[in-house]
Design an enzyme around this catalytic site. Structure first.
Site: not given
Ligand code: NDP
Length: 458
Positions: A43, A48, A51, A177, A181, A438, A443
């Protein structure tokens, strides 16, 4: 009573191993850890973290263009791959040092080298035998590449972070993945990217609307997505470029400067001596463990990617913490892995939690689908033709929200919050009763009034 050098010896200094070591030490155990590369694991070192840094870097390409719709005049731009990689390396070195320092600060004995298991209570490291009451295997995984002619010319996610230059033309193999990516990263940074996937749509296992939506958006950004295609062979040409022969309906040859294989990962259990010590491994070489992380040898345990289950950092961290608590805490704990959210840092990104439409239909029989596709406010002025997808899957009978999926800017940030609501059993009425924030894309999740469709399983 037998006395061991350590109560816990951890093999592997990645997310799961480090968490287990620190928690066990905090609970009063004598703990040592060994790592044969750099502390931080996949990672931090080549997953992760680097990346995500590259994803940020790539996104600037669109940000500069979009800025013009907001009145900015953007001068000519130039990108330096070596400068990005140097900055990334500096940050990774900082983080890796932090991991090691935190271990030392937690009173864990930190070792370097490739450890292996000798027997149920002994590990070998740098020519020495060390005894331990418990041994934890937390060695992670490694890229898998199929053995086709010329595969030695391909790179994997292990090498892509350290390329000396950005390749001009790249062919990415796989539809998971890492493939999507890196398609977004390399395309954003200026490479000409072709993604070649053997199946009918990228990201098998994700919700079908999510898969189709991402694929469309990738194509809009200039990525060539080739489906039902696989690589037959790779040849190196005299000019140093690569010729890739594809199989499939439209068999063709592609001239590229790099081929990136992202065809899955396999557990790192080779040369660990596990089978010899009596530890049962699965077909892929993963350590088979029970709900408490214990292998077939009661004193040998495993957490994270090496167990070949959910290969995500936060899962490994949970498993590491649970294992340490089980071994040295007041009572056994197993990691609760219900409703694990996940993000794919594609461009645009995906955030997802809970069941896909197909899974929900199979499990619940009758479901309500709420779906909306819209243009983010940002793109009213940027002029970019990018759409966001949000989707809720609801159990018709109980009205519980079973899954939430999003493809669009900030999807990971938004889905993390929804994961709490879904884990707590929120109903569609709870979503509807929540006041919108908003203006935001998030939302949409609380303003999905009209059901798109109700589906019944056959
Ligand atoms: P994935 O399992 O996600 O995808 C592997 C892809 O390679 C699939 O499309 C698969 O096709 C294809 N494939 C497998 N074998 C072959 C083959 N022999 N020939 C051609 N294609 C093949 O693996 P990744 O390597 O992308 O990532 C590994 C894991 O790491 C992920 O599953 C995830 O758990 C984790 N990860 C998580 C990230 C995140 O959280 N954002 C980021 C990166 C990785 P098919 O679908 O047909 O099997």
């Amino acid at each position: 009573m037998t006395s061991y050098d350590y109560q816990l010896f951890v093999i592997g200094g990645g997310s799961g191993g480090v968490r287990a070591a620190r928690i066990a030490s905090g609970l009063g155990a004598r703990v040592a850890i060994a790592e044969n590369f750099r502390y931080g694991g996949t990672c931090v070192i080549r997953g992760c973290v680097p990346k995500k840094l590259l994803v940020y870097a790539a996104h600037f390409a669109e940000d500069f263009v979009d800025a013009q719709g907001f009145g900015w005049t953007v001068p000519p731009r130039e990108f330096s791959w070596p400068a990005l990689i140097a900055a990334k390396d500096k940050e990774i070195t900082r983080l890796s040092g932090l991991y090691e320092n935190n271990l030392v600060g937690s009173k864990v004995t930190v070792m370097h080298g490739a450890a292996s298991v000798v027997d149920a209570h002994t590990v070998a490291l740098n020519g020495q035998h060390i005894s331990a009451e418990h041994i934890l295997i937390a060695t992670g995984g490694t890229p898998f590449v199929p053995q086709i002619p010329g595969i030695e010319h391909a790179i994997t996610s292990n090498e892509v972070f350290d390329l000396p230059q950005l390749p001009r033309r790249v062919l990415i193999v796989g539809g998971g993945y890492i493939a999507v990516e890196f398609a977004g990263i390399l395309n954003g940074l200026g490479a000409q990217v072709t993604l070649c996937y053997r199946g009918e749509q990228v990201l098998r296992g994700f919700d079908d609307d999510v898969r189709a939506h991402l694929s469309e958006e990738m194509v809009k950004k200039g990525i060539a997505v080739l489906l039902h295609q696989d690589v037959a062979r790779i040849d190196k040409r005299t000019d140093g470029s690569l010729s890739v022969a594809l199989t499939g309906a439209q068999a063709s040859n592609h001239a590229v400067d790099a081929v990136l294989y992202a065809t899955g990962r396999v557990p790192n259990t080779e040369s660990l001596g596990l089978a010899e010590a009596g530890v049962v491994l699965d077909q892929a070489g993963g350590v088979v463990v029970n709900a408490f992380g214990q292998s077939s040898v009661p004193s040998i345990h495993a957490v994270g990617d090496v167990t070949n289950r959910i290969a995500l950092t936060p899962v490994a961290i949970r498993e590491g913490a649970a294992l340490a608590t089980t071994l040295f805490g007041p009572s056994p704990v197993s990691a609760d892995l219900t409703t694990v959210p996940s993000a794919v840092f594609s461009q645009p990104p995906i955030g997802t939690v809970g069941l896909t439409e197909a899974q929900a239909l199979a499990k619940h029989g009758e479901i309500d689908i709420y779906r909306s596709k819209f243009r983010n406010m940002r793109h009213t002025l940027s002029g970019r033709d990018e759409r966001t997808l949000v989707k809720l899957i609801v159990d018709s009978a109980s009205q519980r929200v079973l899954g939430a999926h999003m493809v669009g800017a900030d999807a990971a940030e938004i889905i993390q919050g929804l994961a709490i609501a879904i884990r707590m059993g929120a109903t569609k009425a709870d979503f509807d009763a929540t006041v919108a924030l908003h203006p935001s894309a998030a939302e949409e999740f609380v303003t999905l009034r009209e059901k798109t469709t109700r589906k019944k399983s056959d």
